[in-house]
Design an enzyme around this catalytic site. Structure first.
Site, short mmCIF file in Angstrom:
data_model
loop_
_atom_site.label_atom_id
_atom_site.label_comp_id
_atom_site.label_asym_id
_atom_site.label_seq_id
_atom_site.Cartn_x
_atom_site.Cartn_y
_atom_site.Cartn_z
N TRP A 161 19.57 8.96 -41.23
CA TRP A 161 21.01 9.21 -41.23
C TRP A 161 21.40 10.47 -40.47
O TRP A 161 22.55 10.65 -40.11
CB TRP A 161 21.55 9.33 -42.66
CG TRP A 161 20.78 10.29 -43.53
CD1 TRP A 161 19.81 9.98 -44.43
CD2 TRP A 161 20.91 11.72 -43.57
NE1 TRP A 161 19.31 11.13 -45.02
CE2 TRP A 161 19.98 12.20 -44.51
CE3 TRP A 161 21.72 12.63 -42.91
CZ2 TRP A 161 19.83 13.56 -44.80
CZ3 TRP A 161 21.59 13.98 -43.19
CH2 TRP A 161 20.65 14.43 -44.13
N ASN A 162 20.44 11.40 -40.23
CA ASN A 162 20.86 12.70 -39.73
C ASN A 162 21.21 12.71 -38.24
O ASN A 162 22.04 13.50 -37.79
CB ASN A 162 19.80 13.76 -40.04
CG ASN A 162 18.42 13.41 -39.51
OD1 ASN A 162 18.10 12.25 -39.26
ND2 ASN A 162 17.59 14.43 -39.34
N LYS A 185 16.87 -1.39 -38.73
CA LYS A 185 17.43 -1.09 -40.03
C LYS A 185 17.90 0.36 -40.03
O LYS A 185 17.11 1.29 -40.14
CB LYS A 185 16.41 -1.29 -41.15
CG LYS A 185 17.07 -1.22 -42.55
CD LYS A 185 16.16 -0.63 -43.60
CE LYS A 185 15.98 0.84 -43.52
NZ LYS A 185 17.24 1.63 -43.78
N GLY A 239 11.70 9.33 -40.61
CA GLY A 239 12.15 9.62 -41.96
C GLY A 239 11.15 10.53 -42.67
O GLY A 239 10.36 11.23 -42.03
N GLU A 261 7.59 9.31 -37.08
CA GLU A 261 8.15 10.64 -36.88
C GLU A 261 8.62 11.08 -38.25
O GLU A 261 9.66 10.63 -38.74
CB GLU A 261 9.29 10.61 -35.85
CG GLU A 261 9.60 11.96 -35.26
CD GLU A 261 10.64 12.71 -36.04
OE1 GLU A 261 10.24 13.59 -36.86
OE2 GLU A 261 11.83 12.44 -35.86
N CYS A 295 14.59 17.45 -38.85
CA CYS A 295 13.16 17.66 -39.06
C CYS A 295 12.64 18.79 -38.19
O CYS A 295 11.60 19.38 -38.47
CB CYS A 295 12.39 16.37 -38.80
SG CYS A 295 12.67 15.68 -37.16
N GLU A 392 10.54 21.16 -47.08
CA GLU A 392 11.55 21.03 -46.03
C GLU A 392 12.94 21.18 -46.65
O GLU A 392 13.33 20.40 -47.52
CB GLU A 392 11.41 19.67 -45.34
CG GLU A 392 12.24 19.53 -44.10
CD GLU A 392 11.94 18.24 -43.34
OE1 GLU A 392 12.16 18.22 -42.13
OE2 GLU A 392 11.47 17.26 -43.97
#
Length: 489
Positions: A161-162, A185, A239, A261, A295, A392
């Site tokens: 979503w980011n 997706k 994700g 990733e 990330c 994180e």
């Protein structure tokens, strides 16, 4: 037209349904889910909620389209991407507003993401015609080696979503260039950008069934049957590391090609000889890009003792001067976090650090009012055993940790299971090379706070992922190498 009217128009323009076999359709269950504006908590719209039955139909469409799509000429595949690039840039303002409404980032950042996303299409439009091969004489001279590259087959693409548009184009671009059909997706928090992107690709001439899009609130229920089917031959996921591990386990029985990733815990190293102005500027970019929800965001600021206090002071001044607000408003620097859960996580990490002795220089808590806002925060004297140093953050919090020696800084930076990116600020060329080579990360930002570029390979080591996206190697993830031995000569 008022701002509210324009926002409504931009949302209304986007399809709110599933894309399967070239047709926009409702979920077979009839279910839909709400998409929320994180700056207000208001509902923007409802989107069809895909189920396992829809997933099977999407896979059937992708599998049916694969053979014909693979026969398309590379130039023709590249032209689809080129037309989509031009359309993205022509619609930059509306797409940026759409992204801001569903994700929260300020409009300036959304515009930058649309341009960044479009560049993946332009890059892979050019890479489509550069898929190489080879012809060679065997060492004994009795046969010939013919080496060719072929599409791996139908691919499952799972995006976060980011960066709802750029993560889509970073996967879709090489898949199209290579000749792979796809099931996409997107994250349920931000499905509108993905649906708008699918519309653009269809208008650009992508054949029916090559791209299928399944927004869903049941990601496991949709992806598990796809991974188990056997007709999906490639999984590309962006994700969390936890979800990535689960997907790898589900992919193992079919021995799928996978690209992962995953999470990051980026160290940001500032040595005493660094240009502090440049270091602070780099820190703002590495920390506050995308509200810290990246990330690649700097997570741990290791600063040499001689300059630690001054660096923390300057960073605190810059962070404290940022303006929070709804991303679509004028003059806003920082938007909301994605949801209440994300904000609670950030607050918990700050509370833990403060409880262990960290000092709050600026921020330290959520902003008042509607939406999921968190004040930009700088913490000094952060102990190395705090949760902030291991987890994180995914928010606008910068913990400053003091170090004395180069070896100590490198050891602390590498003391994590993650290895996506690190940032190093120094004017000593010898140190720059030593530290860059010693850091256990897939990428290093040397005297700069942004590393992402469509023309460069993006990815990490250790538990930050497998494979690379972008650059000249990005298309390799969607290609198989075939060797033909030619005899009878």
């Amino acid at each position: 037209m008022t701002t509210a009217e324009r926002e409504t128009k931009v949302v209304d323009r986007v399809a709110k349904r599933l894309l399967i076999g070239g047709e926009w359709c409702d979920a077979r269950s009839g279910e839909a889910f709400k998409v929320e504006d994180p700056s207000t908590g208001a509902v923007l719209c409802e989107v069809a909620d895909a189920s396992a039955e829809d997933a099977r139909a999407a896979l059937e469409a992708a599998h049916g389209a694969q053979a014909g799509w693979a026969r398309w000429a590379p130039r023709e595949r590249g032209e689809v991407l080129r037309r989509a690039f031009e359309s993205l840039m022509a619609r930059q303002e509306d797409l940026a507003l759409l992204m801001t409404l569903e994700m929260g980032k300020p409009l300036a950042e959304s515009r930058a993401e649309v341009a960044y996303a479009a560049e993946f299409f332009r890059w892979f439009a050019e890479e489509a015609v550069r898929i190489g091969g080879g012809y060679a004489v065997a060492p004994d001279g009795r046969s010939r080696f013919l080496v060719t590259r072929q599409p791996v087959g139908p691919a499952l693409l799972i995006t976060p979503w980011n960066f709802p548009m750029a993560m889509g184009t970073r996967k879709i671009g090489p898949a199209i260039a290579a000749g792979c059909a796809m099931v996409l997706k997107p994250a349920h928090q931000t499905p509108l950008s993905a649906l708008a992107l699918a519309e653009i690709l269809m208008d650009a001439g992508l054949p029916e069934g090559v791209l299928n899009v399944l927004p869903t609130t049941d990601p496991g229920g949709v992806t598990e049957p796809l991974l188990a089917d056997g007709r999906i031959r490639k999984l590309s996921f962006t994700g969390s590391t936890a979800v990535g591990r689960a997907l790898l386990a589900q992919s193992a029985p079919q021995v799928l090609r996978t690209s992962m990733e995953l999470g990051g815990n980026a160290p940001f190293l500032v040595f005493a000889d660094a240009d502090l102005d440049a270091a602070v500027e780099g820190a703002m970019l590495a920390k506050m890009r995308n509200i810290g929800e990246a990330c690649t965001a700097a997570n741990r600021f290791y600063v040499q003792a001689e300059v630690a206090e001054e660096f923390a002071r300057r960073l605190g001044e810059r962070m404290g001067a940022l303006t929070l607000g709804r991303g679509s408003a004028t003059g806003v620097d920082v938007g909301p976090l994605i949801d209440a859960k994300a904000r609670a996580k950030v607050q918990g990490l700050v509370d833990d650090a403060v409880g262990r002795g960290a000092k709050v220089l600026v921020g330290g808590g959520p902003a008042e009012g509607r939406g999921y806002f968190y004040r930009p925060t700088v913490l000094a004297d952060v102990p190395g055993d705090s949760e902030l140093s291991r987890t994180e953050i995914f928010g606008p919090v910068a913990p400053v940790i003091v170090f004395d020696t180069e070896d100590e800084a490198v050891a602390s930076a590498n003391d994590t299971e993650f290895g996506l990116v690190a940032y190093v600020f120094t004017r000593d060329i010898g140190r720059a090379l030593r530290v860059s080579e010693a850091l256990e990360t897939g990428m290093v930002g040397l005297n700069q706070g942004v590393v992402s570029n469509p023309a460069a390979p993006f990815g990490g080591v250790k538990q930050s992922g497998l494979g690379r996206e972008g650059g000249s190697v990005g298309i390799d993830e969607f290609l198989e190498t075939k060797y033909v031995a030619i005899g009878g000569l």
